[in-house]
Write a protein that holds these residues in place. Structure first.
Motif, PDB file in Angstrom:
ATOM      1  N   LYS B 132       0.968  -1.259  -0.001  1.00 59.53           N
ATOM      2  CA  LYS B 132       0.033   0.147  -0.049  1.00 59.53           C
ATOM      3  C   LYS B 132       0.890   1.353  -0.022  1.00 59.53           C
ATOM      4  CE  LYS B 132      -4.665   0.358   1.545  1.00 59.53           C
ATOM      5  NZ  LYS B 132      -5.633  -0.435   2.473  1.00 59.53           N
ATOM      6  N   ILE B 133       1.091   1.851  -1.168  1.00 63.11           N
ATOM      7  CA  ILE B 133       2.012   3.055  -1.214  1.00 63.11           C
ATOM      8  C   ILE B 133       1.279   4.097  -1.723  1.00 63.11           C
ATOM      9  CG2 ILE B 133       4.037   1.580  -1.571  1.00 63.11           C
ATOM     10  CD1 ILE B 133       3.677   2.534  -4.801  1.00 63.11           C
ATOM     11  N   ASP B 134       1.907   5.375  -1.561  1.00 61.67           N
ATOM     12  CA  ASP B 134       1.366   6.499  -1.917  1.00 61.67           C
ATOM     13  C   ASP B 134       2.046   6.434  -3.503  1.00 61.67           C
ATOM     14  OD1 ASP B 134      -0.148   8.028  -0.126  1.00 61.67           O
ATOM     15  OD2 ASP B 134       1.849   8.521   0.995  1.00 61.67           O
ATOM     16  N   ILE B 135       1.255   7.019  -4.380  1.00 55.87           N
ATOM     17  CA  ILE B 135       1.749   6.814  -5.866  1.00 55.87           C
ATOM     18  C   ILE B 135       0.621   7.797  -6.553  1.00 55.87           C
ATOM     19  CG2 ILE B 135      -0.259   5.146  -6.784  1.00 55.87           C
ATOM     20  CD1 ILE B 135       1.900   3.897  -8.090  1.00 55.87           C
ATOM     21  N   SER B 136       1.202   8.322  -7.733  1.00 58.63           N
ATOM     22  CA  SER B 136       0.709   9.508  -8.550  1.00 58.63           C
ATOM     23  C   SER B 136       0.674   8.754  -9.965  1.00 58.63           C
ATOM     24  CB  SER B 136       1.263  10.643  -8.487  1.00 58.63           C
ATOM     25  OG  SER B 136       2.692  10.624  -8.910  1.00 58.63           O
ATOM     26  N   TYR B 137      -0.064   9.442 -10.610  1.00 58.07           N
ATOM     27  CA  TYR B 137       0.030   9.236 -12.074  1.00 58.07           C
ATOM     28  C   TYR B 137       1.446   9.206 -12.796  1.00 58.07           C
ATOM     29  CZ  TYR B 137      -5.213   9.086 -11.642  1.00 58.07           C
ATOM     30  OH  TYR B 137      -6.329   8.729 -11.335  1.00 58.07           O
ATOM     31  N   GLU B 138       1.998  10.387 -12.255  1.00 52.88           N
ATOM     32  CA  GLU B 138       3.246  10.866 -12.719  1.00 52.88           C
ATOM     33  C   GLU B 138       4.291   9.759 -12.512  1.00 52.88           C
ATOM     34  OE1 GLU B 138       1.166  12.683 -11.252  1.00 52.88           O
ATOM     35  OE2 GLU B 138       0.822  14.358 -12.573  1.00 52.88           O
ATOM     36  N   ASP B 139       4.111   8.808 -11.208  1.00 49.05           N
ATOM     37  CA  ASP B 139       4.924   7.980 -10.938  1.00 49.05           C
ATOM     38  C   ASP B 139       4.883   6.723 -11.893  1.00 49.05           C
ATOM     39  OD1 ASP B 139       5.708   9.481  -8.434  1.00 49.05           O
ATOM     40  OD2 ASP B 139       4.429   8.211  -7.466  1.00 49.05           O
ATOM     41  N   LEU B 140       3.957   6.601 -12.557  1.00 51.12           N
ATOM     42  CA  LEU B 140       4.118   5.523 -13.636  1.00 51.12           C
ATOM     43  C   LEU B 140       5.035   5.619 -14.553  1.00 51.12           C
ATOM     44  CD1 LEU B 140       0.124   5.079 -14.031  1.00 51.12           C
ATOM     45  CD2 LEU B 140       1.522   3.811 -12.693  1.00 51.12           C
ATOM     46  N   ALA B 141       5.530   6.854 -14.987  1.00 52.86           N
ATOM     47  CA  ALA B 141       6.691   6.839 -15.672  1.00 52.86           C
ATOM     48  C   ALA B 141       8.056   6.819 -15.048  1.00 52.86           C
ATOM     49  CB  ALA B 141       6.556   8.355 -16.466  1.00 52.86           C
ATOM     50  N   SER B 142       7.980   6.543 -13.986  1.00 54.61           N
ATOM     51  CA  SER B 142       9.473   6.588 -13.023  1.00 54.61           C
ATOM     52  C   SER B 142      10.401   5.273 -13.484  1.00 54.61           C
ATOM     53  CB  SER B 142       9.329   6.996 -11.356  1.00 54.61           C
ATOM     54  OG  SER B 142       9.669   5.952 -10.728  1.00 54.61           O
ATOM     55  N   GLU B 143      11.395   5.359 -13.399  1.00 55.58           N
ATOM     56  CA  GLU B 143      12.317   4.498 -13.590  1.00 55.58           C
ATOM     57  C   GLU B 143      12.120   3.044 -12.730  1.00 55.58           C
ATOM     58  OE1 GLU B 143      15.186   3.394 -15.260  1.00 55.58           O
ATOM     59  OE2 GLU B 143      14.752   5.067 -16.782  1.00 55.58           O
ATOM     60  N   LYS B 144      11.690   3.270 -11.615  1.00 58.29           N
ATOM     61  CA  LYS B 144      11.478   2.340 -10.423  1.00 58.29           C
ATOM     62  C   LYS B 144      10.542   1.224 -11.103  1.00 58.29           C
ATOM     63  CE  LYS B 144       8.599   4.810  -7.592  1.00 58.29           C
ATOM     64  NZ  LYS B 144       8.475   5.771  -6.374  1.00 58.29           N
ATOM     65  N   PHE B 145       9.564   1.534 -11.869  1.00 53.28           N
ATOM     66  CA  PHE B 145       8.632   0.743 -12.311  1.00 53.28           C
ATOM     67  C   PHE B 145       8.708  -0.065 -13.566  1.00 53.28           C
ATOM     68  CE2 PHE B 145       5.807   3.200  -9.518  1.00 53.28           C
ATOM     69  CZ  PHE B 145       5.843   2.336  -8.560  1.00 53.28           C
ATOM     70  N   LYS B 146      10.086  -0.102 -14.154  1.00 48.83           N
ATOM     71  CA  LYS B 146      10.342  -0.407 -15.479  1.00 48.83           C
ATOM     72  C   LYS B 146       9.784  -1.994 -15.400  1.00 48.83           C
ATOM     73  CE  LYS B 146      13.333   0.801 -19.182  1.00 48.83           C
ATOM     74  NZ  LYS B 146      12.832   1.817 -19.204  1.00 48.83           N
ATOM     75  N   GLY B 147       9.046  -2.152 -16.635  1.00 46.32           N
ATOM     76  CA  GLY B 147       8.831  -3.488 -16.918  1.00 46.32           C
ATOM     77  C   GLY B 147       7.801  -4.080 -15.796  1.00 46.32           C
ATOM     78  N   LYS B 148       7.131  -3.152 -15.033  1.00 47.70           N
ATOM     79  CA  LYS B 148       6.319  -3.825 -13.825  1.00 47.70           C
ATOM     80  C   LYS B 148       4.911  -3.094 -14.117  1.00 47.70           C
ATOM     81  CE  LYS B 148       9.724  -4.121 -10.505  1.00 47.70           C
ATOM     82  NZ  LYS B 148      10.116  -5.242 -11.016  1.00 47.70           N
ATOM     83  N   ILE B 149       4.499  -2.217 -15.326  1.00 52.93           N
ATOM     84  CA  ILE B 149       3.208  -1.808 -15.503  1.00 52.93           C
ATOM     85  C   ILE B 149       2.206  -2.602 -16.540  1.00 52.93           C
ATOM     86  CG2 ILE B 149       1.834   0.242 -16.018  1.00 52.93           C
ATOM     87  CD1 ILE B 149       4.376   1.815 -14.846  1.00 52.93           C
ATOM     88  N   CYS B 150       1.044  -2.956 -16.047  1.00 55.76           N
ATOM     89  CA  CYS B 150       0.118  -3.595 -17.085  1.00 55.76           C
ATOM     90  C   CYS B 150      -0.947  -2.481 -17.548  1.00 55.76           C
ATOM     91  CB  CYS B 150      -0.467  -4.565 -16.805  1.00 55.76           C
ATOM     92  SG  CYS B 150       0.681  -6.095 -17.170  1.00 55.76           S
ATOM     93  N   THR B 151      -1.262  -2.377 -18.634  1.00 57.04           N
ATOM     94  CA  THR B 151      -2.779  -1.398 -18.930  1.00 57.04           C
ATOM     95  C   THR B 151      -3.494  -1.950 -20.040  1.00 57.04           C
ATOM     96  OG1 THR B 151      -3.418   0.820 -19.135  1.00 57.04           O
ATOM     97  CG2 THR B 151      -1.299   0.242 -20.206  1.00 57.04           C
TER      98      THR B 151
END
Lengths: 553, 332
Positions: B132-151
């Motif tokens: 359960k983290i604090d997240i923003s739509y902007e974060d979705l472009a951040s390096e830390k989520f490389k290869g981790k997003i589905c849409t």
């Protein structure tokens, strides 16, 4: 051609063709409206990818469908082996399966997060957390295979009818002349069947280009995607119409090339197929390979998705049972029957015009009427609405000018719209099949019948009909089944209060929730199977159908 | 000719409704609309016909012009509402009951359209791998989520609306960079619907997905999909700044509605506490009428801060958003 025809026939053919082409004309007309921006934007960004995908998809689907359909037809038409009679009709069953259903079943099953790959992962590497895929299905290859599985029966049906009608004396002569099986196939039967194959391939190609549901499931962006994006996303019907027009141009180009390639060839059928076909028996190893091949095709294209539907239906029975299924089925049946009747009738009108007229443009009406097949359903629906609403408001203004209130939307707001739309969408199937059947009747028969004093209409009923009835039946059936399944046009053109099986199922499919619509999807398949049973009886053609008529005369 | 006339008569009789009735063109699936309107019919005796299509209803309405049988249009997205409004296919409804039920910021300033429910574009995160983290739509472009997003597809109206809101807040150039960043982070090519992304998280293909909130409730209610939902947290993005992106489903009265009176009664009903409650309970959306309780499940996700960007702005940036999505080849 020595038959003369009354002047009404050409007039009527052209009138009909122009009516059927009116939605298409409306779309083309729309495409000249100003939208340069959107089109250029697409051209600079994604359009090249879309064009490549559409092209690759069409080529792949046609290739795979031919590789499945032709061997199936050849084996069943020419050889005797156990279960042949069953496979003969079983291989038509996939036609009753809507492609959006098959696509859902397979993507759901085979995708990376689906049950198969999940079980594989649990089995092979139970401790790994970061998961990987063994294979990807949501790509061009997956979509091609899926469409081919759904569409190959076109080629199978047309080719089988053609192989069956091929005079066995020809085949026997070839055998006597020392041709082996392979040589008989590719030197004689296959070239003879080329017109039928051309029709089959054209149908498959057009169906592929118009497909939206399957490519969407498989996440492949094609020209159809571009049509929908431009129209619904950018709100530019003009750009959408332009892309559709380009797609149609490509199709006509393909047909033209094929026609040109066999411009020198004319094949005719032996007049009356009195000879019974003797099918040589396959040897044991060949039998096994044949049965294996046919079983895999049948299982993959029909049995498996059907079983899966049943499984969904059981699982979600209480959520998906709907007391109105019977009404929906009757609606579907009514529309599909009317549409196949009209299509067949129109196919005959165009077919005979082409056969009997001396005019240089005699092929044009049939081609014009076929244009609707390659249009994506929703675009076609808009195309249909344009002329119909224009006529409706014309009628209403007329009433108004006479001082009474108009009848409202009698064309675009009634079942007429949906039937008109379907007829436009599917008359290509009827025109193509009627053409292919008539092309095989030698003109010498027409001449003989004219000499005997028969009118063209009588020639049609007494001479041609018995020879081509099988082809006509196949045509009507194909149209029927397609109309049972067709969606986008139905959704947009139906009147209030009219729900068919397909429109009902679609609200679930559109949300990738087929489970809830599985029961209705089963009904679509089952209702589609009913005419197939008749087809089987009719097509079981060790006895050529014309012998029946011969006796009657 | 006589027969032809008879045929037309027979054909058009299909569409003639017997008693007093209202006709709806609906971009929402009929099975979602039916439970609400059935209650209306029970209460008033007015029959409701729903014609669902996913595409092209605005075109049909426009072509039908003054002869249309459609009274009300229902949509699942602000852009569609604005589309029919901008094309001049609607008329204003000045109705006290509706005004009282639907707050001003959730209806058109000129009363051409009205929101019925709001829905949040949530972010779903794997319980095991993200938490359960604090997240923003902007974060979705951040390096830390490389290869981790589905849409799902970038072209879906829900995705386009989110991109539109990003354009409103950051401008086109920034948003394009953001889109490129998100695309670079995708675990797989955009595919499937919002639920399919949660399923992929459960299977470990990705850790983060974007999806509307009510799908979470729907998955929990489905015996086969419950496990998917159980593997994720539902997160409300941008709670520390502007709030989560919100879209609306809504309704509008058509310009030439033949059954205007009955249609307005239906619209009143749809905004009433009764209907709003059904929306909240059955569809797990947020009702627009103040005071109507969320479904207990939705309430359990907690209060959230919503981005108060004007709905009209989201719709206005739609075309720009589509173009950006094409430019970065988001779906390819």
């Amino acid at each position: 051609m020595n038959l003369t025809i009354s002047k009404k026939w050409p007039f009527f053919s052209w009138l009909l063709a122009l009516t059927l082409a009116s939605p298409f004309a409306a779309i083309v007309w729309q495409s000249f409206a100003n939208d340069q921006d959107i089109f250029n934007h697409l051209y600079q960004t994604v359009l090249p990818d879309y064009i490549f995908n559409s092209f690759a998809l069409t080529v792949a689907v046609v290739a795979i469908a031919t590789l499945i359909g032709v061997p199936c037809a050849w084996l069943i038409a020419n050889y005797e082996f156990p279960l042949r009679r069953y496979f003969q009709w079983a291989l038509i069953l996939p036609l009753a399966m809507p492609s959006y259903v098959v696509a859902f079943v397979y993507t759901d099953l085979l995708e990376c997060a689906g049950p198969i790959q999940t079980s594989l992962r649990q089995l092979l590497e139970p401790d790994t957390v970061g998961t990987h895929c063994y294979f990807q299905v949501r790509n061009l290859g997956g979509a091609s295979l899926m469409l081919a599985l759904v569409l190959f029966p076109y080629i199978y049906l047309l080719m089988r009818a053609c192989f069956n009608e091929q005079s066995s004396s020809l085949i026997n002569s070839a055998r006597v002349m020392g041709c082996n099986t392979w040589q008989t196939f590719y030197r004689l039967s296959f070239p003879l069947a080329r017109p039928a194959l051309a029709v089959g391939i054209t149908l498959v190609a057009m169906e592929t280009l118009a497909d939206f549901a399957v490519v969407k499931y498989f996440a492949v962006s094609t020209l159809t995607t571009a049509v929908y994006d431009t129209w619904l996303g950018y709100g530019s019907l003009a750009a959408a119409a332009r892309i559709s027009a380009i797609m149609l141009l490509a199709i006509f180009l393909l047909i033209g090339i094929e026609k040109y390639a066999r411009r020198q060839q004319k094949y005719y059928q032996h007049a009356v197929g009195q000879e019974t076909i003797v099918r040589p028996k396959l040897k044991r190893p060949q039998q096994i390979i044949t049965l294996l091949f046919l079983s895999i095709v049948f299982f993959a294209a029909f049995l498996f998705p059907f079983l899966r539907l049943i499984e969904f239906a059981f699982d979600y029975f209480s959520e998906s049972w709907n007391a109105e299924f019977i009404e929906y089925s009757l609606n579907s049946l009514l529309v599909a029957s009317l549409v196949s009747l009209f299509c067949l009738l129109f196919g005959l009108i165009f077919g005979y015009y082409k056969r009997l007229s001396q005019s240089k443009t005699r092929e044009v009406p049939g081609k014009l009427a076929s244009a609707g097949y390659a249009l994506p359903g929703t675009v076609l629906a808009i195309g249909v609405l344009i002329p119909l609403t224009m006529m409706d408001s014309g009628v209403n203004s007329l009433f108004k000018s006479m001082g009474t209130s108009g009848p409202g939307l009698i064309l675009s707001g009634s079942l007429f719209a949906i039937i008109f739309g379907y007829v436009i969408r599917f008359s290509a199937i009827a025109v193509g099949s009627v053409d292919a059947s008539l092309a095989k009747v030698p003109p010498s028969l027409d001449m003989a019948s004219t000499t005997m004093g028969l009118s063209p209409l009588k020639t049609m009923f007494k001479v041609h009909m018995p020879l081509v009835s099988k082809g006509l039946f196949v045509a009507a059936l194909l149209v029927f089944i397609e109309s049972m399944k067709e969606l986008p046009a139905a959704l947009l053109l139906r009147p209030f209060g009219f729900e068919s099986l397909a429109t009902y199922v679609y609200q679930f499919v559109s949300d990738e929730q087929l489970e809830l619509g599985a029961l209705a999807a089963i009904v679509i398949v089952v209702v589609g199977l009913i005419p197939l049973i008749f087809l089987d009886k009719y097509l079981d053609s060790t006895q050529p159908s014309n012998s029946k008529h011969a006796k009657r005369q | 000719m006589k027969k032809l006339v008879l045929l037309f008569a027979a054909l058009s009789s299909f569409s003639v409704a017997a008693q007093q009735s209202v006709n709806i063109y609906s971009y929402r699936q009929a099975f979602l609309v039916d439970p609400v309107v059935e209650q209306f019919t029970k209460d008033t005796g007015i029959k409701v016909n729903v014609l669902f299509a996913k595409q092209g209803l605005a075109e049909r309405l426009e072509r039908e012009g003054e002869h249309t049988k459609a009274d009300v249009v229902m949509t699942t997205d602000i852009s569609r509402l604005m589309e029919i409004t901008n094309r001049g296919l609607t008329q204003s409804v000045e109705n006290k009951t509706i005004f009282e039920n639907i707050p001003a910021h959730l209806r058109d300033p000129k009363n051409q359209w009205f929101a019925l429910t709001t829905r949040v574009r949530n972010i779903y995160a794997s319980k095991d791998r993200v938490g359960k983290i604090d997240i923003s739509y902007e974060d979705l472009a951040s390096e830390k989520f490389k290869g981790k997003i589905c849409t799902r597809s970038g072209k879906h109206p829900y995705s386009v609306a989110l991109v539109s809101s990003m354009i409103s807040h950051h401008g086109e150039a920034e948003t394009k960079k953001w889109l490129q960043g998100v695309k670079a982070n995708l675990a797989r090519k955009p595919q499937g619907n919002d639920r399919a992304q949660v399923k992929a998280i459960k299977e470990g293909l990705c850790d983060i997905s974007i999806g509307n909130g009510y799908y979470f409730g729907k998955m929990l209610a489905d015996k086969n999909q419950k496990a998917w939902a159980d593997s994720v947290h539902i997160l409300f993005p941008n709670q520390k700044d502007r709030g989560a992106h919100v879209n609306v489903s809504g309704m509008a009265l058509t310009k030439h509605a033949p059954n205007k009176e009955a249609a307005i009664r239906l619209m009143e009903y749809l905004s009433s506490a009764n209907a709003q409650k059904i929306y909240a309970e059955a569809n797990m959306e947020y009702p627009v009428k103040p005071g109507v309780a969320y479904s207990p499940l939705v309430a359990s996700w907690g209060e959230y801060k919503a981005d108060n960007l004007e709905m009209a702005k989201i719709a206005a940036n739609r075309e720009k958003a589509m173009k950006l999505i094409d430019e970065v080849k988001f779906d390819l």
